[in-house]
Enzyme design. Structure first.
Site, PDB file in Angstrom:
ATOM      1  CD  GLU A 118      32.472  43.731  90.934  1.00 36.72           C
ATOM      2  OE1 GLU A 118      33.404  44.243  90.269  1.00 36.72           O
ATOM      3  OE2 GLU A 118      32.561  42.620  91.479  1.00 36.72           O
ATOM      4  CD  GLU A 265      30.144  38.410  90.112  1.00 38.88           C
ATOM      5  OE1 GLU A 265      31.387  38.261  89.988  1.00 38.88           O
ATOM      6  OE2 GLU A 265      29.494  39.285  89.528  1.00 38.88           O
TER       7      GLU A 265
END
Length: 498
Positions: A118, A265
């Protein structure tokens, strides 16, 4: 040299067909654990649970050595601290590949590299260099003749998508467009995939009641709460599918297509603080088991029904050293001693091929009757299953049980819709089977013994299920769209983010 080329050819062949058995569910191995088992013990846990895919948050040499000769597919990661250096210096990227990938293949089956985690939202100052880091790593793979086996991508959070509902109008935050376009060009050119971190738990918590808990947990929704995109009229039976479609539509809005999404995820915490009531064992068990069943159907979200959603669950062990709220330290599915936190069967992933003509969708034995009735009502109502055969006096009415009627309705819906994104889930009350459930004169849709030869007639209007209630189920589509529009208006000031 010839031996090495031969081995790479074999790995290339294997890599091209590794999804032949259907979509997979893998597991993430985090290391912020006080009493982390040894790599050998971790691999023993993975093999005992028939886990075939793992994602590492780094490229730990001990773990990579322990995974050698297991056949387990491994995604290694460049840490956020390494991204800048690799993006600035091609030589550093080459050294990283030589040390963390080339040194282990083919004995360790490394198939992907996640570049950072991220990056756009966690270390935004590194965002401009991220595409260069990905490109430098790919060029180093080419130099090592590993680019066909190992894909390069970077995980993104939902936070870079400004408004994911309705999915049809989702777009990336325009401030990131320049970087995202470069990343998408790279993924398309290298035939890689978009890595998405999608957590319905966070989206549900932040919605402040706009979306029901059932929606986040893959459970059937009452008719008045059905979630429909008002622009496409796609029905979203789970928040997970809606988030994935929001990412697909964001990609499409930048004029890119043909880039599959892998969910790198997702998961649900099983314990939380006093202000985190939904971080509970029951919810975590429900979410992850329903997720496995959803992914195992080998279908994509409504906008991309033919692209399976390969997925990694966060995570194997509780990372008890992580900062933040209590829930942050309670996502694990296995305790360090190898015992299960709750019942979870990862080996279900890909065990049944959803596109097989011999696969049927039936009610799961022992399913909660209330949930089963909701699923039956939905299948015969908005699901538009042909439920005529389970009406009184018809061939599939007997045995007159909720289990039998739901099985017929579930299967009729599934046989009609699985090629268009329909799933065999119904909030965890359904399961796939290769055994033909037809009996006597009752022939289930898709059965080779059917007098229709497996052909599906046009579905009539909704027919009321008979089990547990004599009332008719009337599906007012306009009501659903109106409810959806209301949710959208309520959501105008709500921004999904991690």
């Amino acid at each position: 040299m010839m031996l090495k080329i031969w081995l790479h050819a074999i790995l290339l062949f294997y890599g091209l067909f590794f999804n032949a058995d259907g979509a997979f569910v893998g597991i993430i191995i985090g290391t912020d654990v006080s009493n982390l088992p040894s790599p050998t013990d971790i691999v023993a846990i993975l093999r005992a649970r028939q886990i075939t895919h793992v994602r590492l948050f780094d490229a730990d040499p001990h773990m990579l050595n322990a995974l050698s000769n297991t056949g387990i597919e491994v995604m290694v990661s460049v840490t956020n601290e390494e991204v800048l250096g690799i993006g600035e210096l091609p030589s550093r990227a080459a050294a990283w590949i030589n040390k963390n990938v080339a040194a282990y293949v083919p004995s360790t089956n490394i198939t992907a590299i996640a570049v950072g985690s991220e990056v756009l939202t966690s270390i935004p100052h590194a965002a401009p260099i991220l595409p260069s880091a990905m490109s430098n790593l790919y060029k180093a793979l080419v130099a090592s003749n590993l680019n066909y086996q190992v894909k390069v991508s970077t995980p993104h959070s939902m936070d870079i998508i400004s408004r994911p509902f309705p999915p049809s109008t989702a777009t990336f935050n325009s401030s990131w467009n320049s970087t995202i376009i470069q990343i998408l060009q790279f993924l398309r050119n290298t035939k890689s995939f978009y890595m998405l971190n999608a957590y319905p738990y966070y989206e549900y918590v932040k919605s402040n009641g706009i979306f029901p808990l059932e929606y986040a947990l893959f459970r059937p929704l009452p008719l008045v709460k059905q979630i429909v995109d008002p622009n496409t009229l796609f029905h979203y039976s789970s928040m997970f599918d809606a988030l994935v479609d929001a990412a697909y539509n964001s990609i499409s809005a930048l004029n890119f297509s043909g880039i599959p999404i892998v969910v790198t995820e997702t998961g649900w915490p099983w314990f939380g603080g006093a202000n985190e009531p939904d971080a509970a064992v029951e919810n975590a068990e429900t979410y992850n088991n329903n997720l496995i069943r959803r992914v195992s159907n080998d279908s994509g979200p409504p906008s991309q029904p033919t692209i399976p959603i390969n997925t990694y669950i966060y995570e194997l062990f509780n990372e008890d050293k992580r900062p933040g709220p209590v829930s942050e330290r309670n996502w694990g599915v296995v305790f360090p001693n190898g015992t299960s936190v709750y019942d979870l069967n990862l080996s279900n992933s890909g065990s049944l091929g959803a596109n097989s003509s011999t696969v049927f969708c039936i009610a799961r034995p022992g399913a909660d009757e209330s949930s089963l009735r909701d699923g039956l009502n939905w299948a015969c109502g908005p699901g538009q299953a042909n439920c005529a055969a389970i009406q009184q006096g018809q061939p599939c009415y007997n045995p007159n049980t909720l289990q039998n009627h739901a099985s017929y309705a579930y299967n009729d819906y599934y046989q009609r819709m699985h090629n268009s994104g329909g799933t065999c889930d119904f909030g965890g009350t359904a399961t796939l089977t290769s055994d033909d459930p037809s009996h006597g004169s009752c022939r289930f849709t898709g059965s080779s013994n059917s007098s229709r030869g497996g052909q599906l007639p046009p579905a009539p209007g909704p027919v009321a299920p008979l089990s547990g209630s004599s009332r008719n189920v009337v599906f007012h589509f306009g009501t659903v769209v109106a409810v959806t529009a209301t949710l959208f208006l309520l959501d105008m000031n709500f921004r999904f983010s991690l």
